[in-house]
Design a protein around this motif. Sequence first.
Motif, PDB file in Angstrom:
ATOM      1  N   ASN A   1     -47.584  60.882 -35.334  1.00 45.70           N
ATOM      2  CA  ASN A   1     -46.152  60.901 -35.613  1.00 45.70           C
ATOM      3  C   ASN A   1     -45.749  61.936 -36.666  1.00 45.70           C
ATOM      4  O   ASN A   1     -45.039  62.882 -36.358  1.00 45.70           O
ATOM      5  CB  ASN A   1     -45.695  59.487 -35.988  1.00 45.70           C
ATOM      6  N   GLU A   2     -46.205  61.812 -37.913  1.00 47.28           N
ATOM      7  CA  GLU A   2     -45.776  62.747 -38.950  1.00 47.28           C
ATOM      8  C   GLU A   2     -46.241  64.183 -38.650  1.00 47.28           C
ATOM      9  O   GLU A   2     -45.446  65.127 -38.724  1.00 47.28           O
ATOM     10  CB  GLU A   2     -46.292  62.298 -40.318  1.00 47.28           C
ATOM     11  N   LEU A   3     -47.507  64.350 -38.311  1.00 51.14           N
ATOM     12  CA  LEU A   3     -48.006  65.688 -37.998  1.00 51.14           C
ATOM     13  C   LEU A   3     -47.319  66.245 -36.753  1.00 51.14           C
ATOM     14  O   LEU A   3     -46.967  67.429 -36.700  1.00 51.14           O
ATOM     15  CB  LEU A   3     -49.520  65.653 -37.801  1.00 51.14           C
ATOM     16  N   ARG A   4     -47.113  65.402 -35.758  1.00 50.48           N
ATOM     17  CA  ARG A   4     -46.445  65.831 -34.520  1.00 50.48           C
ATOM     18  C   ARG A   4     -45.053  66.388 -34.798  1.00 50.48           C
ATOM     19  O   ARG A   4     -44.688  67.459 -34.308  1.00 50.48           O
ATOM     20  CB  ARG A   4     -46.357  64.656 -33.544  1.00 50.48           C
ATOM     21  N   VAL A   5     -44.256  65.681 -35.587  1.00 43.96           N
ATOM     22  CA  VAL A   5     -42.879  66.131 -35.812  1.00 43.96           C
ATOM     23  C   VAL A   5     -42.839  67.367 -36.713  1.00 43.96           C
ATOM     24  O   VAL A   5     -41.912  68.181 -36.625  1.00 43.96           O
ATOM     25  CB  VAL A   5     -41.993  65.004 -36.392  1.00 43.96           C
ATOM     26  N   ARG A   6     -43.846  67.547 -37.555  1.00 40.38           N
ATOM     27  CA  ARG A   6     -43.882  68.760 -38.377  1.00 40.38           C
ATOM     28  C   ARG A   6     -44.265  69.979 -37.548  1.00 40.38           C
ATOM     29  O   ARG A   6     -43.832  71.095 -37.832  1.00 40.38           O
ATOM     30  CB  ARG A   6     -44.850  68.589 -39.545  1.00 40.38           C
ATOM     31  N   LEU A   7     -45.085  69.761 -36.522  1.00 43.17           N
ATOM     32  CA  LEU A   7     -45.465  70.857 -35.631  1.00 43.17           C
ATOM     33  C   LEU A   7     -44.382  71.182 -34.616  1.00 43.17           C
ATOM     34  O   LEU A   7     -44.184  72.348 -34.262  1.00 43.17           O
ATOM     35  CB  LEU A   7     -46.760  70.509 -34.888  1.00 43.17           C
ATOM     36  N   ASN A   8     -43.705  70.156 -34.121  1.00 50.19           N
ATOM     37  CA  ASN A   8     -42.753  70.319 -33.023  1.00 50.19           C
ATOM     38  C   ASN A   8     -41.331  70.112 -33.534  1.00 50.19           C
ATOM     39  O   ASN A   8     -40.874  68.973 -33.685  1.00 50.19           O
ATOM     40  CB  ASN A   8     -43.069  69.336 -31.892  1.00 50.19           C
ATOM     41  N   GLU A   9     -40.661  71.190 -33.770  1.00 47.40           N
ATOM     42  CA  GLU A   9     -39.315  71.150 -34.343  1.00 47.40           C
ATOM     43  C   GLU A   9     -38.362  70.357 -33.451  1.00 47.40           C
ATOM     44  O   GLU A   9     -38.377  70.483 -32.231  1.00 47.40           O
ATOM     45  CB  GLU A   9     -38.779  72.575 -34.516  1.00 47.40           C
ATOM     46  N   GLY A  10     -37.564  69.502 -34.080  1.00 43.79           N
ATOM     47  CA  GLY A  10     -36.571  68.725 -33.356  1.00 43.79           C
ATOM     48  C   GLY A  10     -37.024  67.329 -32.984  1.00 43.79           C
ATOM     49  O   GLY A  10     -36.218  66.504 -32.547  1.00 43.79           O
ATOM     50  N   GLU A  11     -38.328  67.018 -33.142  1.00 39.39           N
ATOM     51  CA  GLU A  11     -38.824  65.680 -32.832  1.00 39.39           C
ATOM     52  C   GLU A  11     -38.738  64.791 -34.073  1.00 39.39           C
ATOM     53  O   GLU A  11     -38.804  65.272 -35.205  1.00 39.39           O
ATOM     54  CB  GLU A  11     -40.261  65.741 -32.314  1.00 39.39           C
ATOM     55  N   THR A  12     -38.585  63.494 -33.852  1.00 41.98           N
ATOM     56  CA  THR A  12     -38.496  62.523 -34.944  1.00 41.98           C
ATOM     57  C   THR A  12     -39.295  61.272 -34.572  1.00 41.98           C
ATOM     58  O   THR A  12     -39.776  61.132 -33.449  1.00 41.98           O
ATOM     59  CB  THR A  12     -37.032  62.112 -35.211  1.00 41.98           C
ATOM     60  N   TYR A  13     -39.426  60.389 -35.540  1.00 42.90           N
ATOM     61  CA  TYR A  13     -39.981  59.055 -35.278  1.00 42.90           C
ATOM     62  C   TYR A  13     -39.408  58.083 -36.287  1.00 42.90           C
ATOM     63  O   TYR A  13     -39.031  58.514 -37.401  1.00 42.90           O
ATOM     64  CB  TYR A  13     -41.521  59.073 -35.361  1.00 42.90           C
ATOM     65  N   PRO A  14     -39.280  56.770 -35.988  1.00 46.66           N
ATOM     66  CA  PRO A  14     -39.478  56.218 -34.653  1.00 46.66           C
ATOM     67  C   PRO A  14     -38.422  56.732 -33.665  1.00 46.66           C
ATOM     68  O   PRO A  14     -37.413  57.241 -34.113  1.00 46.66           O
ATOM     69  CB  PRO A  14     -39.366  54.703 -34.893  1.00 46.66           C
ATOM     70  N   PRO A  15     -38.648  56.580 -32.354  1.00 48.73           N
ATOM     71  CA  PRO A  15     -39.732  55.817 -31.738  1.00 48.73           C
ATOM     72  C   PRO A  15     -41.093  56.468 -31.940  1.00 48.73           C
ATOM     73  O   PRO A  15     -41.203  57.683 -32.066  1.00 48.73           O
ATOM     74  CB  PRO A  15     -39.341  55.794 -30.255  1.00 48.73           C
ATOM     75  N   PHE A  16     -42.118  55.620 -31.977  1.00 55.33           N
ATOM     76  CA  PHE A  16     -43.478  56.076 -32.211  1.00 55.33           C
ATOM     77  C   PHE A  16     -44.135  56.553 -30.922  1.00 55.33           C
ATOM     78  O   PHE A  16     -43.727  56.188 -29.821  1.00 55.33           O
ATOM     79  CB  PHE A  16     -44.330  54.929 -32.778  1.00 55.33           C
ATOM     80  N   VAL A  17     -45.183  57.356 -31.100  1.00 52.96           N
ATOM     81  CA  VAL A  17     -46.129  57.601 -30.012  1.00 52.96           C
ATOM     82  C   VAL A  17     -47.488  57.102 -30.485  1.00 52.96           C
ATOM     83  O   VAL A  17     -47.736  56.981 -31.684  1.00 52.96           O
ATOM     84  CB  VAL A  17     -46.196  59.088 -29.612  1.00 52.96           C
ATOM     85  N   GLY A  18     -48.365  56.803 -29.522  1.00 54.99           N
ATOM     86  CA  GLY A  18     -49.683  56.279 -29.857  1.00 54.99           C
ATOM     87  C   GLY A  18     -49.939  54.977 -29.127  1.00 54.99           C
ATOM     88  O   GLY A  18     -49.293  54.660 -28.127  1.00 54.99           O
ATOM     89  N   HIS A  19     -50.887  54.198 -29.624  1.00 54.67           N
ATOM     90  CA  HIS A  19     -51.198  52.901 -29.026  1.00 54.67           C
ATOM     91  C   HIS A  19     -50.027  51.943 -29.238  1.00 54.67           C
ATOM     92  O   HIS A  19     -49.673  51.625 -30.382  1.00 54.67           O
ATOM     93  CB  HIS A  19     -52.454  52.303 -29.663  1.00 54.67           C
TER      94      HIS A  19
ATOM     95  N   ASN B   1     -49.769  48.804 -28.828  1.00 59.68           N
ATOM     96  CA  ASN B   1     -50.072  47.516 -29.456  1.00 59.68           C
ATOM     97  C   ASN B   1     -49.989  47.589 -30.981  1.00 59.68           C
ATOM     98  O   ASN B   1     -49.890  46.559 -31.657  1.00 59.68           O
ATOM     99  CB  ASN B   1     -51.462  47.034 -29.030  1.00 59.68           C
ATOM    100  N   LEU B   2     -50.012  48.806 -31.540  1.00 60.37           N
ATOM    101  CA  LEU B   2     -49.923  48.978 -32.993  1.00 60.37           C
ATOM    102  C   LEU B   2     -48.492  49.227 -33.474  1.00 60.37           C
ATOM    103  O   LEU B   2     -48.253  49.277 -34.684  1.00 60.37           O
ATOM    104  CB  LEU B   2     -50.815  50.134 -33.449  1.00 60.37           C
ATOM    105  N   PHE B   3     -47.544  49.370 -32.553  1.00 61.86           N
ATOM    106  CA  PHE B   3     -46.167  49.677 -32.955  1.00 61.86           C
ATOM    107  C   PHE B   3     -45.547  48.600 -33.846  1.00 61.86           C
ATOM    108  O   PHE B   3     -44.869  48.942 -34.823  1.00 61.86           O
ATOM    109  CB  PHE B   3     -45.291  49.925 -31.735  1.00 61.86           C
ATOM    110  N   PRO B   4     -45.721  47.305 -33.567  1.00 61.00           N
ATOM    111  CA  PRO B   4     -45.150  46.290 -34.472  1.00 61.00           C
ATOM    112  C   PRO B   4     -45.696  46.411 -35.901  1.00 61.00           C
ATOM    113  O   PRO B   4     -44.938  46.273 -36.865  1.00 61.00           O
ATOM    114  CB  PRO B   4     -45.556  44.963 -33.821  1.00 61.00           C
ATOM    115  N   LEU B   5     -46.992  46.677 -36.026  1.00 63.63           N
ATOM    116  CA  LEU B   5     -47.586  46.862 -37.348  1.00 63.63           C
ATOM    117  C   LEU B   5     -47.035  48.120 -38.009  1.00 63.63           C
ATOM    118  O   LEU B   5     -46.745  48.124 -39.214  1.00 63.63           O
ATOM    119  CB  LEU B   5     -49.114  46.941 -37.227  1.00 63.63           C
ATOM    120  N   MET B   6     -46.869  49.176 -37.250  1.00 61.08           N
ATOM    121  CA  MET B   6     -46.317  50.409 -37.787  1.00 61.08           C
ATOM    122  C   MET B   6     -44.879  50.221 -38.251  1.00 61.08           C
ATOM    123  O   MET B   6     -44.458  50.817 -39.250  1.00 61.08           O
ATOM    124  CB  MET B   6     -46.426  51.529 -36.747  1.00 61.08           C
TER     125      MET B   6
END
Length: 289
Positions: free
Chosen positions: A214-232, A234-239
Motif C-alpha cells: 500500500n504505502e510503497l505502491r502509492v509512492r511509486l504510482n502517482e494518483g493511487e491512494t489507500y484505503p481501499p487496500f490491496v493484498g490478502h 483476510n488481513l484487511f479488518p486488522l489493517m
Amino acid sequence: MSEAGEGLGVPQPPVAKLNNTERKESEGLRMDFRIDNRHLIKHTIACMDDNRFSSQEHREDLVVFQDSARALSKRCYDFIAGRASLKQFTASGGTLEEVTGFLTNIEQGSEFGKIRQQTEIYIASLKAEWERNYPQTSQVVQEMAGVDLNKQVTIWVTHPSLKNGQYLGNNDIAWGHSPEWDNYATVYLWHEVLHSYLDYTDLSHALIQLIADNELRVRLNEGETYPPFVGHKNLFPLMDKLLPYWHSYLAEVPVEGKKDLLGFEKVLRTIPEFQNESQGQTPATPVIE
C-alpha cells in the motif's frame, strides 16, 4: 496455499548462494535473479488449475507442456503436481529414480524449451524493473522500516503467466506473476524481502502489507491512494484497526532518518486488541493465494 514444501513433488528450488566475500564493499540489497530448470518444471506442473494463471499469455504453450509431461508419466506427474502423496506414489510402484528420469526427459523436450525461453525474457524485464526502482524504493523502505538492507537475496523466477510469490526462508524468494498494475513486481518483491525481517504472525503480515502493498505502491504510482487496500483480503479488518497507529507512525520524526518498525510492532503487541494477531505463526505465506 503455500508454494514451499519438502520432497521432490513440491516446487521448491535448490539452495545455492553466491560467495559474497568479494562484495563487502557493495552496500544495500543485492538481488540475484535465477532460473532453476527443475524448480521451473515442478512449479509449472503444479499450476494446473485455472485459478493459478496470472495471465492468459502463453497459456497454450503452458497447457501443451503440462499435457506432454502428463503423457510421459501420469504417476510422476500426479506426484509432482501434489495430487499423490509420497506414500501413494511409492505404493503404486513409483521410485525417486523414476522421478529423476522423468524430470530429465522433460528438461530435454522442446515443450519445456518454450517455457524456459519465456521465463528468460521475463527475468530480464523483472531485473530491469527492480534496478530502475531500487534507488527510490530502498530509500523508502529503509525510511519506513529502519532495517539493515545490506545482504543478498536470491530470487528463483518461474513463468510469468503462473502465480508465484513466496518467501522460502534463508533469504530465498520464489517469484513469477504477470503484473496487475504498474511496478507490481517491485512492490511484491519488497513484500517478500520484508518477510525476511519479521516473524509470521497476522500482525507482522499486516504491517508488511501496509508498507509494501500500500504505502510503497502509492509512492511509486502517482494518483493511487489507500484505503481501499490491496493484498490478502483476510488481513484487511486488522489493517483497518492498525490504520490510526500506522498514520501516527508515519508522522513521527525518524531518528537518524529511519523509523523503527520492529520497535513499533513490539509496542503494538502490548495493545490488547492486537495481542491475538501477534501469537500464531505460520511457516511461510505466499503473496498470491
